[in-house]
Enzyme design. Structure first.
Site, PDB file in Angstrom:
ATOM      1  N   LYS A  72      -2.256  -1.471  -3.784  1.00 39.68           N
ATOM      2  CA  LYS A  72      -3.115  -0.293  -3.695  1.00 39.68           C
ATOM      3  C   LYS A  72      -2.285   0.979  -3.765  1.00 39.68           C
ATOM      4  O   LYS A  72      -1.280   1.047  -3.070  1.00 39.68           O
ATOM      5  CB  LYS A  72      -3.857  -0.363  -2.354  1.00 39.68           C
ATOM      6  CG  LYS A  72      -4.764   0.800  -2.078  1.00 39.68           C
ATOM      7  CD  LYS A  72      -5.372   0.640  -0.718  1.00 39.68           C
ATOM      8  CE  LYS A  72      -6.161   1.903  -0.416  1.00 39.68           C
ATOM      9  NZ  LYS A  72      -6.492   2.013   0.964  1.00 39.68           N
ATOM     10  N   LYS A  75       0.852  -1.186   0.000  1.00 34.66           N
ATOM     11  CA  LYS A  75       0.000   0.000   0.000  1.00 34.66           C
ATOM     12  C   LYS A  75       0.888   1.237   0.000  1.00 34.66           C
ATOM     13  O   LYS A  75       1.724   1.416   0.894  1.00 34.66           O
ATOM     14  CB  LYS A  75      -0.910  -0.007   1.229  1.00 34.66           C
ATOM     15  CG  LYS A  75      -1.764   1.254   1.327  1.00 34.66           C
ATOM     16  CD  LYS A  75      -2.789   1.148   2.436  1.00 34.66           C
ATOM     17  CE  LYS A  75      -3.572   2.449   2.568  1.00 34.66           C
ATOM     18  NZ  LYS A  75      -4.575   2.380   3.627  1.00 34.66           N
TER      19      LYS A  75
HETATM   20  C1  PBG Z   1      -7.020   3.792   5.573  1.00 36.70           C
HETATM   21  C2  PBG Z   1      -7.542   3.493   4.220  1.00 36.70           C
HETATM   22  C3  PBG Z   1      -7.441   4.348   3.148  1.00 36.70           C
HETATM   23  C4  PBG Z   1      -8.085   3.745   2.071  1.00 36.70           C
HETATM   24  C5  PBG Z   1      -8.552   2.501   2.514  1.00 36.70           C
HETATM   25  N1  PBG Z   1      -8.192   2.366   3.857  1.00 36.70           N
HETATM   26  C6  PBG Z   1      -6.870   5.731   3.050  1.00 36.70           C
HETATM   27  C7  PBG Z   1      -5.556   5.999   3.634  1.00 36.70           C
HETATM   28  O1  PBG Z   1      -4.691   5.136   3.750  1.00 36.70           O
HETATM   29  O2  PBG Z   1      -5.367   7.152   4.003  1.00 36.70           O
HETATM   30  C8  PBG Z   1      -8.225   4.355   0.727  1.00 36.70           C
HETATM   31  C9  PBG Z   1      -9.300   3.840  -0.151  1.00 36.70           C
HETATM   32  C10 PBG Z   1      -9.620   4.727  -1.305  1.00 36.70           C
HETATM   33  O3  PBG Z   1      -8.972   5.759  -1.548  1.00 36.70           O
HETATM   34  O4  PBG Z   1     -10.573   4.384  -2.020  1.00 36.70           O
HETATM   35  N2  PBG Z   1      -6.836   2.778   6.445  1.00 36.70           N
END
Ligand code: PBG
Length: 331
Positions: free
Chosen positions: A256, A202
């Site tokens: 991601k 991520k």
């Molecule tokens: C945070 C989380 C995020 C997303 C999913 N879980 C945002 C972040 O890490 O700040 C993003 C999902 C999206 O942008 O559709 N735990």
């Protein structure tokens, strides 16, 4: 791969593109509703369904409306949903206790959907950001996002979700050691069939912008997430993270964001052959919606092309806000 082919004109690669029948025969990848995971946002109240300003066509729903959405997903042939809580600033605390409250919106939604649509595969989000006063995925001590104390909290959060009836635990926090700790706790409590889909690779991405609005974190977040989420410049590191999470007991892994990281999807699939997912995140969704609303692109075709790209890159499935729209077209 080293394809053998005769020189032109013996080889004319257009031959296998000449009509839909032959194109269908030689098509290498397929997308189906069974590949889709639909992310849904749950909030307080009853009978509430409010559209998210930065994500047209995406809603925050109260638990009763979440059940309606799960029924809709089921009818469309979507096998899995993923639940994210929206929390107002008044629901956020420094100790993040809401995260493992059995009565939090997400856990209530899991129980309600489990009862109303028993076959639905329910995935969760494990991270403290939606309960944290400062919007970070972990506890903040003297400006540092502390790892080990956060992992203890994530374990409590994951257990509360498993007890509520979740099928797949989705740690999105990027702390070190959380997959092993969660796996051990699940086994110890008899949840041996509960799966873990690790957000293994991520990235610290600006593509999450609209999501932070969706979950109420945009105002809350202080600083950035670069000490735990990955540097977009790195690729080998993604493989080390995936290897680590698989070795700690993850059943599936995720990359991601999605489209900008298809090279990572391919490398992960080729290196490990494990169930591999991509998250087409909020910014990717909103960019397509915005361009389509301006009449600049054909929304349906761009959407379907983007989803097919994930399959081509080796993904088994995709988390996408387009899931119901895509399912309608596929169905
Ligand atoms: C945070 C989380 C995020 C997303 C999913 N879980 C945002 C972040 O890490 O700040 C993003 C999902 C999206 O942008 O559709 N735990």
């Amino acid at each position: 791969m080293n394809p053998i082919q005769a020189p032109f004109p013996a080889t004319r690669l257009r031959r296998t593109r000449q009509n839909e029948g032959i194109r269908g025969l030689v098509r290498e990848n397929a997308l189906s509703t069974a590949d889709l995971i639909w992310p849904l946002f749950v909030r307080s109240g009853e009978g509430v369904s409010e559209e998210i300003a930065s994500m047209p066509g995406v809603f925050r729903r109260s638990v009763d409306r979440m059940v309606d959405a799960a029924r809709e997903a089921h009818e469309l042939g979507i096998g899995a949903i993923c639940i994210f809580p929206y929390t107002g600033i008044e629901e956020r605390t420094e100790d993040c206790a809401g995260a493992w409250d059995p009565e939090n919106h997400a856990n209530r939604a899991i129980r309600a959907i489990r009862e109303a649509v028993p076959d639905m595969v329910i995935m969760t989000d494990v991270a403290l950001d939606t309960y944290n006063i400062n919007g970070h995925d972990g506890f903040v001590v003297d400006g540092e996002i502390v790892n080990d104390r956060t992992v203890e909290a994530l374990v409590k959060m994951a257990l509360s979700q498993a007890r509520a009836g979740a099928d797949i635990i989705g740690p999105s926090d990027m702390m070190d050691g959380r997959i092993g700790a969660i796996r051990q706790a699940l086994e110890a409590e008899g949840h041996q069939n509960v799966m873990i889909q690790s957000y293994a690779a991520k990235y610290a991405s600006a593509f999450y912008g609209p999501f932070r609005d969706a979950v109420g974190a945009s105002g809350a977040l202080t600083g950035n997430k670069k000490t735990y989420q990955m540097d977009p410049a790195n690729s080998d590191e993604a493989l080390r993270l995936v290897a680590r999470d698989l070795s700690e007991g993850a059943d599936m892994v995720m990359v991601k964001p999605g489209l900008a990281y298809l090279d990572i999807c391919r490398r992960v699939k080729d290196a490990f052959g494990a169930p591999t997912f991509a998250y087409q995140v909020s910014g990717e969704y909103s960019m397509i919606k915005a361009a389509a609303a301006q009449g600049m692109i054909d929304e349906e075709r761009v959407m379907m092309e983007s989803l097919m790209a994930f399959k081509r890159a080796g993904c088994d499935g995709i988390l996408t806000y387009f899931a119901p729209m895509a399912a309608r077209i596929l169905g």
